[in-house]
Scaffold this motif. Sequence first.
Motif, PDB file in Angstrom:
ATOM      1  N   VAL A   4       0.851  -1.184   0.000  1.00  0.00           N
ATOM      2  CA  VAL A   4       0.000   0.000   0.000  1.00  0.00           C
ATOM      3  C   VAL A   4       0.888   1.236   0.000  1.00  0.00           C
ATOM      4  O   VAL A   4       1.870   1.316   0.746  1.00  0.00           O
ATOM      5  CB  VAL A   4      -0.931   0.019   1.233  1.00  0.00           C
ATOM      6  CG1 VAL A   4      -1.757   1.300   1.275  1.00  0.00           C
ATOM      7  CG2 VAL A   4      -1.836  -1.202   1.239  1.00  0.00           C
ATOM      8  N   LEU A   5       0.527   2.202  -0.835  1.00  0.00           N
ATOM      9  CA  LEU A   5       1.206   3.489  -0.891  1.00  0.00           C
ATOM     10  C   LEU A   5       0.216   4.566  -0.478  1.00  0.00           C
ATOM     11  O   LEU A   5      -0.873   4.659  -1.049  1.00  0.00           O
ATOM     12  CB  LEU A   5       1.705   3.761  -2.317  1.00  0.00           C
ATOM     13  CG  LEU A   5       2.232   5.166  -2.619  1.00  0.00           C
ATOM     14  CD1 LEU A   5       3.492   5.472  -1.819  1.00  0.00           C
ATOM     15  CD2 LEU A   5       2.485   5.329  -4.120  1.00  0.00           C
ATOM     16  N   PHE A   6       0.587   5.365   0.526  1.00  0.00           N
ATOM     17  CA  PHE A   6      -0.224   6.504   0.954  1.00  0.00           C
ATOM     18  C   PHE A   6       0.405   7.771   0.390  1.00  0.00           C
ATOM     19  O   PHE A   6       1.608   7.990   0.548  1.00  0.00           O
ATOM     20  CB  PHE A   6      -0.270   6.605   2.482  1.00  0.00           C
ATOM     21  CG  PHE A   6      -1.014   5.471   3.132  1.00  0.00           C
ATOM     22  CD1 PHE A   6      -2.399   5.483   3.190  1.00  0.00           C
ATOM     23  CD2 PHE A   6      -0.333   4.398   3.675  1.00  0.00           C
ATOM     24  CE1 PHE A   6      -3.090   4.443   3.796  1.00  0.00           C
ATOM     25  CE2 PHE A   6      -1.009   3.350   4.280  1.00  0.00           C
ATOM     26  CZ  PHE A   6      -2.393   3.374   4.335  1.00  0.00           C
ATOM     27  N   HIS A  10       2.357  16.940   0.980  1.00  0.00           N
ATOM     28  CA  HIS A  10       3.629  17.212   1.655  1.00  0.00           C
ATOM     29  C   HIS A  10       4.261  15.997   2.325  1.00  0.00           C
ATOM     30  O   HIS A  10       5.406  16.082   2.773  1.00  0.00           O
ATOM     31  CB  HIS A  10       3.452  18.331   2.677  1.00  0.00           C
ATOM     32  CG  HIS A  10       2.999  19.614   2.063  1.00  0.00           C
ATOM     33  ND1 HIS A  10       3.745  20.307   1.139  1.00  0.00           N
ATOM     34  CD2 HIS A  10       1.853  20.325   2.213  1.00  0.00           C
ATOM     35  CE1 HIS A  10       3.092  21.386   0.758  1.00  0.00           C
ATOM     36  NE2 HIS A  10       1.934  21.419   1.380  1.00  0.00           N
ATOM     37  N   ASN A  11       3.564  14.886   2.419  1.00  0.00           N
ATOM     38  CA  ASN A  11       4.058  13.686   3.099  1.00  0.00           C
ATOM     39  C   ASN A  11       4.555  14.043   4.503  1.00  0.00           C
ATOM     40  O   ASN A  11       5.555  13.523   4.974  1.00  0.00           O
ATOM     41  CB  ASN A  11       5.155  12.988   2.277  1.00  0.00           C
ATOM     42  CG  ASN A  11       5.525  11.602   2.788  1.00  0.00           C
ATOM     43  OD1 ASN A  11       6.692  11.246   2.810  1.00  0.00           O
ATOM     44  ND2 ASN A  11       4.553  10.814   3.212  1.00  0.00           N
ATOM     45  N   ALA A  12       3.827  14.951   5.144  1.00  0.00           N
ATOM     46  CA  ALA A  12       4.242  15.436   6.455  1.00  0.00           C
ATOM     47  C   ALA A  12       3.178  15.229   7.528  1.00  0.00           C
ATOM     48  O   ALA A  12       3.406  15.541   8.688  1.00  0.00           O
ATOM     49  CB  ALA A  12       4.578  16.928   6.372  1.00  0.00           C
ATOM     50  N   GLY A  13       2.011  14.693   7.124  1.00  0.00           N
ATOM     51  CA  GLY A  13       0.921  14.547   8.085  1.00  0.00           C
ATOM     52  C   GLY A  13       0.110  13.297   7.838  1.00  0.00           C
ATOM     53  O   GLY A  13       0.412  12.220   8.326  1.00  0.00           O
ATOM     54  N   ARG A  14      -0.941  13.437   7.025  1.00  0.00           N
ATOM     55  CA  ARG A  14      -1.890  12.338   6.819  1.00  0.00           C
ATOM     56  C   ARG A  14      -1.240  11.060   6.325  1.00  0.00           C
ATOM     57  O   ARG A  14      -1.476   9.978   6.878  1.00  0.00           O
ATOM     58  CB  ARG A  14      -2.979  12.774   5.829  1.00  0.00           C
ATOM     59  CG  ARG A  14      -3.857  13.877   6.368  1.00  0.00           C
ATOM     60  CD  ARG A  14      -4.735  14.459   5.304  1.00  0.00           C
ATOM     61  NE  ARG A  14      -3.930  15.271   4.384  1.00  0.00           N
ATOM     62  CZ  ARG A  14      -4.435  16.045   3.444  1.00  0.00           C
ATOM     63  NH1 ARG A  14      -5.737  16.097   3.277  1.00  0.00           N
ATOM     64  NH2 ARG A  14      -3.663  16.774   2.663  1.00  0.00           N
ATOM     65  N   SER A  15      -0.436  11.158   5.267  1.00  0.00           N
ATOM     66  CA  SER A  15       0.154   9.933   4.700  1.00  0.00           C
ATOM     67  C   SER A  15       1.162   9.310   5.658  1.00  0.00           C
ATOM     68  O   SER A  15       1.288   8.088   5.711  1.00  0.00           O
ATOM     69  CB  SER A  15       0.796  10.216   3.335  1.00  0.00           C
ATOM     70  OG  SER A  15       1.770  11.236   3.427  1.00  0.00           O
ATOM     71  N   GLN A  16       1.845  10.136   6.426  1.00  0.00           N
ATOM     72  CA  GLN A  16       2.783   9.599   7.423  1.00  0.00           C
ATOM     73  C   GLN A  16       2.030   8.844   8.524  1.00  0.00           C
ATOM     74  O   GLN A  16       2.426   7.757   8.929  1.00  0.00           O
ATOM     75  CB  GLN A  16       3.611  10.735   8.049  1.00  0.00           C
ATOM     76  CG  GLN A  16       4.637  11.338   7.123  1.00  0.00           C
ATOM     77  CD  GLN A  16       5.916  10.517   6.992  1.00  0.00           C
ATOM     78  OE1 GLN A  16       6.113   9.523   7.679  1.00  0.00           O
ATOM     79  NE2 GLN A  16       6.784  10.942   6.099  1.00  0.00           N
ATOM     80  N   MET A  80      -4.674  11.140  -0.421  1.00  0.00           N
ATOM     81  CA  MET A  80      -5.211  11.900   0.704  1.00  0.00           C
ATOM     82  C   MET A  80      -5.041  13.380   0.409  1.00  0.00           C
ATOM     83  O   MET A  80      -4.237  14.062   1.024  1.00  0.00           O
ATOM     84  CB  MET A  80      -4.481  11.501   1.989  1.00  0.00           C
ATOM     85  CG  MET A  80      -4.524   9.994   2.228  1.00  0.00           C
ATOM     86  SD  MET A  80      -3.520   9.465   3.597  1.00  0.00           S
ATOM     87  CE  MET A  80      -4.723   9.623   4.914  1.00  0.00           C
ATOM     88  N   GLY A  81      -5.757  13.855  -0.601  1.00  0.00           N
ATOM     89  CA  GLY A  81      -5.741  15.273  -0.892  1.00  0.00           C
ATOM     90  C   GLY A  81      -4.697  15.720  -1.890  1.00  0.00           C
ATOM     91  O   GLY A  81      -4.373  16.897  -1.944  1.00  0.00           O
ATOM     92  N   ARG A  98     -10.781  11.270   1.997  1.00  0.00           N
ATOM     93  CA  ARG A  98     -10.930  12.706   2.239  1.00  0.00           C
ATOM     94  C   ARG A  98     -10.854  12.930   3.742  1.00  0.00           C
ATOM     95  O   ARG A  98     -11.849  12.791   4.455  1.00  0.00           O
ATOM     96  CB  ARG A  98     -12.242  13.203   1.655  1.00  0.00           C
ATOM     97  CG  ARG A  98     -12.262  13.017   0.140  1.00  0.00           C
ATOM     98  CD  ARG A  98     -13.467  13.665  -0.510  1.00  0.00           C
ATOM     99  NE  ARG A  98     -13.510  13.370  -1.925  1.00  0.00           N
ATOM    100  CZ  ARG A  98     -12.819  14.022  -2.848  1.00  0.00           C
ATOM    101  NH1 ARG A  98     -12.034  15.009  -2.487  1.00  0.00           N
ATOM    102  NH2 ARG A  98     -12.912  13.689  -4.116  1.00  0.00           N
ATOM    103  N   VAL A  99      -9.662  13.257   4.180  1.00  0.00           N
ATOM    104  CA  VAL A  99      -9.367  13.457   5.593  1.00  0.00           C
ATOM    105  C   VAL A  99      -8.836  14.880   5.742  1.00  0.00           C
ATOM    106  O   VAL A  99      -8.025  15.315   4.921  1.00  0.00           O
ATOM    107  CB  VAL A  99      -8.295  12.435   6.061  1.00  0.00           C
ATOM    108  CG1 VAL A  99      -7.943  12.639   7.518  1.00  0.00           C
ATOM    109  CG2 VAL A  99      -8.765  11.013   5.820  1.00  0.00           C
ATOM    110  N   PRO A 100      -9.266  15.616   6.776  1.00  0.00           N
ATOM    111  CA  PRO A 100      -8.777  16.990   6.948  1.00  0.00           C
ATOM    112  C   PRO A 100      -7.246  17.045   7.003  1.00  0.00           C
ATOM    113  O   PRO A 100      -6.602  16.138   7.513  1.00  0.00           O
ATOM    114  CB  PRO A 100      -9.383  17.424   8.288  1.00  0.00           C
ATOM    115  CG  PRO A 100     -10.559  16.525   8.486  1.00  0.00           C
ATOM    116  CD  PRO A 100     -10.211  15.220   7.824  1.00  0.00           C
ATOM    117  N   ASP A 101      -6.697  18.126   6.478  1.00  0.00           N
ATOM    118  CA  ASP A 101      -5.249  18.319   6.466  1.00  0.00           C
ATOM    119  C   ASP A 101      -4.798  18.869   7.821  1.00  0.00           C
ATOM    120  O   ASP A 101      -5.304  19.900   8.265  1.00  0.00           O
ATOM    121  CB  ASP A 101      -4.891  19.302   5.349  1.00  0.00           C
ATOM    122  CG  ASP A 101      -3.403  19.417   5.105  1.00  0.00           C
ATOM    123  OD1 ASP A 101      -2.606  18.923   5.931  1.00  0.00           O
ATOM    124  OD2 ASP A 101      -3.028  20.007   4.083  1.00  0.00           O
TER     125      ASP A 101
END
Length: 130
Positions: A4-6, A10-16, A80-81, A98-101
Amino acid sequence: MSSVLFVCVHNAGRSQMAAAFLAHLSEGRIEVRSAGSAPAGSVNPAVVQAMAEAGIDLSAEVPKILTPEAVQTSDVVVTMGCGDTCPYFPGKRYLDWRVPDPAGQGVAAVRPIRDEIRERVRGLIAELGG
């Protein structure tokens, strides 16, 4: 093994957070990657704090650039956005969460985002049989 790839901008919040939860909750049974279309210099400190509260250390993580290879070698791509900046490859399964940033938010605002991502990851693990 499923992979799985998220992906977020910015790869600094949600995907991390999503990648960390998937790695932790699947206990290594699912290969996990995360990346951003325009990676930040570091992971959001409020995200690091919120994840530490959940028992997961993100302090050593570094945002990574999204590459076509990362998409090609993944079975499932969870966006994710990142919108149109996410590359599309036929035959891949795409999910758009769709998750808040959490960017610019304090830890109190990040906690509910973290909890929503954890529940989505649990559902994904159940789907993938991990």
